[in-house]
Design a protein around this motif. Structure first.
Motif, PDB file in Angstrom:
ATOM      1  N   GLU A  47      -5.520   1.240  -0.947  1.00  0.00           N
ATOM      2  CA  GLU A  47      -6.286   0.018  -0.674  1.00  0.00           C
ATOM      3  C   GLU A  47      -7.672   0.135  -1.314  1.00  0.00           C
ATOM      4  O   GLU A  47      -8.664   0.501  -0.686  1.00  0.00           O
ATOM      5  CB  GLU A  47      -6.370  -0.214   0.828  1.00  0.00           C
ATOM      6  CG  GLU A  47      -4.993  -0.493   1.433  1.00  0.00           C
ATOM      7  CD  GLU A  47      -4.996  -0.509   2.949  1.00  0.00           C
ATOM      8  OE1 GLU A  47      -5.884  -1.154   3.536  1.00  0.00           O
ATOM      9  OE2 GLU A  47      -4.127   0.154   3.539  1.00  0.00           O
TER      10      GLU A  47
ATOM     11  N   ARG B 102      -2.548  -7.810   5.499  1.00  0.00           N
ATOM     12  CA  ARG B 102      -3.673  -6.891   5.719  1.00  0.00           C
ATOM     13  C   ARG B 102      -3.776  -6.449   7.179  1.00  0.00           C
ATOM     14  O   ARG B 102      -4.154  -5.310   7.467  1.00  0.00           O
ATOM     15  CB  ARG B 102      -4.994  -7.550   5.280  1.00  0.00           C
ATOM     16  CG  ARG B 102      -5.374  -8.772   6.085  1.00  0.00           C
ATOM     17  CD  ARG B 102      -6.700  -9.399   5.612  1.00  0.00           C
ATOM     18  NE  ARG B 102      -7.838  -8.582   6.003  1.00  0.00           N
ATOM     19  CZ  ARG B 102      -8.777  -8.164   5.159  1.00  0.00           C
ATOM     20  NH1 ARG B 102      -8.716  -8.463   3.874  1.00  0.00           N
ATOM     21  NH2 ARG B 102      -9.774  -7.422   5.588  1.00  0.00           N
TER      22      ARG B 102
ATOM     23  N   ASP C  64      -5.256  -6.919  -0.522  1.00  0.00           N
ATOM     24  CA  ASP C  64      -5.115  -7.279   0.892  1.00  0.00           C
ATOM     25  C   ASP C  64      -5.557  -8.710   1.184  1.00  0.00           C
ATOM     26  O   ASP C  64      -5.999  -9.016   2.283  1.00  0.00           O
ATOM     27  CB  ASP C  64      -5.916  -6.304   1.757  1.00  0.00           C
ATOM     28  CG  ASP C  64      -7.416  -6.348   1.462  1.00  0.00           C
ATOM     29  OD1 ASP C  64      -7.819  -6.977   0.459  1.00  0.00           O
ATOM     30  OD2 ASP C  64      -8.187  -5.765   2.241  1.00  0.00           O
TER      31      ASP C  64
ATOM     32  N   ASN D 256       0.853  -1.193   0.000  1.00  0.00           N
ATOM     33  CA  ASN D 256       0.000   0.000   0.000  1.00  0.00           C
ATOM     34  C   ASN D 256       0.887   1.241   0.000  1.00  0.00           C
ATOM     35  O   ASN D 256       2.109   1.159  -0.145  1.00  0.00           O
ATOM     36  CB  ASN D 256      -0.969  -0.023   1.181  1.00  0.00           C
ATOM     37  CG  ASN D 256      -0.262  -0.030   2.531  1.00  0.00           C
ATOM     38  OD1 ASN D 256       0.970   0.012   2.613  1.00  0.00           O
ATOM     39  ND2 ASN D 256      -1.035  -0.073   3.596  1.00  0.00           N
TER      40      ASN D 256
ATOM     41  N   TRP E  83      -1.268  -3.710   7.797  1.00  0.00           N
ATOM     42  CA  TRP E  83      -1.774  -2.464   7.222  1.00  0.00           C
ATOM     43  C   TRP E  83      -2.804  -1.825   8.153  1.00  0.00           C
ATOM     44  O   TRP E  83      -2.847  -0.603   8.294  1.00  0.00           O
ATOM     45  CB  TRP E  83      -2.418  -2.734   5.863  1.00  0.00           C
ATOM     46  CG  TRP E  83      -1.448  -3.044   4.762  1.00  0.00           C
ATOM     47  CD1 TRP E  83      -0.079  -3.075   4.849  1.00  0.00           C
ATOM     48  CD2 TRP E  83      -1.779  -3.348   3.413  1.00  0.00           C
ATOM     49  NE1 TRP E  83       0.455  -3.402   3.629  1.00  0.00           N
ATOM     50  CE2 TRP E  83      -0.547  -3.569   2.727  1.00  0.00           C
ATOM     51  CE3 TRP E  83      -2.964  -3.471   2.702  1.00  0.00           C
ATOM     52  CZ2 TRP E  83      -0.504  -3.892   1.364  1.00  0.00           C
ATOM     53  CZ3 TRP E  83      -2.928  -3.795   1.346  1.00  0.00           C
ATOM     54  CH2 TRP E  83      -1.706  -4.000   0.698  1.00  0.00           C
TER      55      TRP E  83
ATOM     56  N   ASN F 196       1.805   3.130   2.406  1.00  0.00           N
ATOM     57  CA  ASN F 196       2.743   3.175   3.532  1.00  0.00           C
ATOM     58  C   ASN F 196       3.918   2.233   3.373  1.00  0.00           C
ATOM     59  O   ASN F 196       4.814   2.208   4.224  1.00  0.00           O
ATOM     60  CB  ASN F 196       2.016   2.862   4.842  1.00  0.00           C
ATOM     61  CG  ASN F 196       1.041   3.941   5.237  1.00  0.00           C
ATOM     62  OD1 ASN F 196       1.192   5.099   4.850  1.00  0.00           O
ATOM     63  ND2 ASN F 196       0.021   3.580   6.010  1.00  0.00           N
ATOM     64  N   SER F 197       3.902   1.433   2.317  1.00  0.00           N
ATOM     65  CA  SER F 197       4.919   0.389   2.159  1.00  0.00           C
ATOM     66  C   SER F 197       5.770   0.573   0.910  1.00  0.00           C
ATOM     67  O   SER F 197       6.392  -0.376   0.442  1.00  0.00           O
ATOM     68  CB  SER F 197       4.233  -0.984   2.125  1.00  0.00           C
ATOM     69  OG  SER F 197       3.404  -1.175   3.247  1.00  0.00           O
TER      70      SER F 197
ATOM     71  N   ASP G 110      -1.295   0.377  10.504  1.00  0.00           N
ATOM     72  CA  ASP G 110      -0.446   1.394   9.868  1.00  0.00           C
ATOM     73  C   ASP G 110       1.027   1.022   9.908  1.00  0.00           C
ATOM     74  O   ASP G 110       1.905   1.884  10.072  1.00  0.00           O
ATOM     75  CB  ASP G 110      -0.659   2.774  10.507  1.00  0.00           C
ATOM     76  CG  ASP G 110      -2.048   3.338  10.228  1.00  0.00           C
ATOM     77  OD1 ASP G 110      -2.557   3.126   9.119  1.00  0.00           O
ATOM     78  OD2 ASP G 110      -2.616   3.973  11.127  1.00  0.00           O
TER      79      ASP G 110
END
Length: 328
Positions: free
Chosen positions: A259, A271, A266, A232, A274, A234-235, A277
């Motif tokens: 997402e 998931r 996911d 996602n 995620w 954040n990754s 966070d």
């Protein structure tokens, strides 16, 4: 008519999002072809095949509710991880008045912050689950053997999860949901989580690869001969690191997207990280977008490509060493 218009608009939006809004990289193998098995690790292919066969045949079937076969799988996983010298513990939890177990192996580092690699060992119903997900667990066990004697800066944790499949998928009773909550409650920092979800099925046949949205095939390979790294927003940094370490070994596709429902981003244990966070990626052969045996009785050990599976494991190993060595 309205439905066709809606689908066309969705497809156009998906292509626009993918081509302009996501981060994508597709890399080919080095000139001269695939990395020889001996360069990956002597004997790795046979180790992977042995572990997949045991889980898919000796522990078949192993869905939730089949306590005896799951106990065999858990004992096998724990024994193999213990041989790596890691500290192995069971993480039991309860769902529907039954006890399930995650198996954790920790390689302590100077920092308590963790680099986590996880794979689920349960199956969907009475399917053999060679690719889904004995392949991921076999990769996890191989990583344990490869990490023997390592002295990382960040703590490395290998963990085999219960209850990724129905009826517990997307519930608090997933083993990975229990694990993520445990880390949160105990305030253990997570630098990265890598989910191994189906890493053994490859095809060089044209049009063997499909995608969740119309139009994606114009941007991505039509042959299922690559490994995907899915993350996602954040990754992004984590996905780049994993891909960088894997791309010398085999073709890779990296995909970082918001997402979006319907994109199947996911569909595994990442998931639950995620949801906290935390940076997490899924390393996958793309599951049902490639493998016709997904959740079928034909998901057998004989259908997997252990040479390329070994290359995936070697790439993940290199990524883990990189992540665990970096103090940032």
């Amino acid at each position: 008519m309205k439905l066709r218009v809606y689908l066309s608009l969705f497809s156009a939006l998906a292509v626009l999002t993918i081509s302009t809004g996501c981060l994508i990289s597709h890399s080919t193998t080095p000139a001269g072809g695939s990395t020889p098995a001996a360069a990956v690790r002597p004997g790795l292919e046979q180790e992977l095949k042995k572990d997949v066969r045991y889980l898919a045949k000796d522990c078949h079937p192993r869905p939730a509710g089949y306590e005896k076969n799951q106990a065999k799988a858990v004992a096998y996983i724990a024994r193999s991880l213990a041989e790596s010298g890691a500290t192995v513990t069971y993480q039991p939890f309860t769902a529907d008045k039954r006890t399930f177990v995650n198996v954790s192996a920790v390689f302590p580092g100077k920092s308590a912050k963790r680099v986590i690699i996880g794979a689920h060992y349960d199956t969907c119903g009475d399917t053999p689950g060679a690719d889904d997900n004995a392949s991921g667990v076999a990769g996890l066990l191989a990583l344990g053997r490869m990490l023997k004697g390592v002295s990382p800066h960040c703590t490395i944790e290998l963990i085999a999860y219960a209850n990724e499949e129905p009826p517990y998928f997307a519930t608090e009773h997933m083993g990975s949901a229990q694990h993520a909550q445990k880390l949160y409650t105990e305030q253990i920092g997570v630098k990265a989580m890598i989910c191994l979800e189906m890493i053994g099925y490859f095809s060089d046949r044209e049009d063997s690869q499909t995608y969740p949205a119309a139009g994606m095939g114009t941007l991505y390979p039509d042959k299922g001969n690559f490994i995907a790294i899915v993350g996602n927003w954040n990754s992004v940094k984590l996905a780049r690191t994993v891909q960088k370490n894997m791309q010398p070994l085999l073709p890779t596709v990296r995909l970082n997207l918001p997402e979006i429902k319907g994109m199947c981003m996911d569909f595994s244990d990442h998931r639950n990280f995620w949801a906290k966070d935390l940076p997490a990626v899924m390393v996958t052969d793309t599951s049902f977008f490639r493998n016709p045996n997904y959740h079928q009785k034909g998901d057998l050990p004989e259908t997997l490509d252990y040479r390329r599976m070994a290359q995936v494991v070697r790439g993940v190993y290199q990524a883990v060493l990189h992540l665990a060595a970096d103090s940032k």
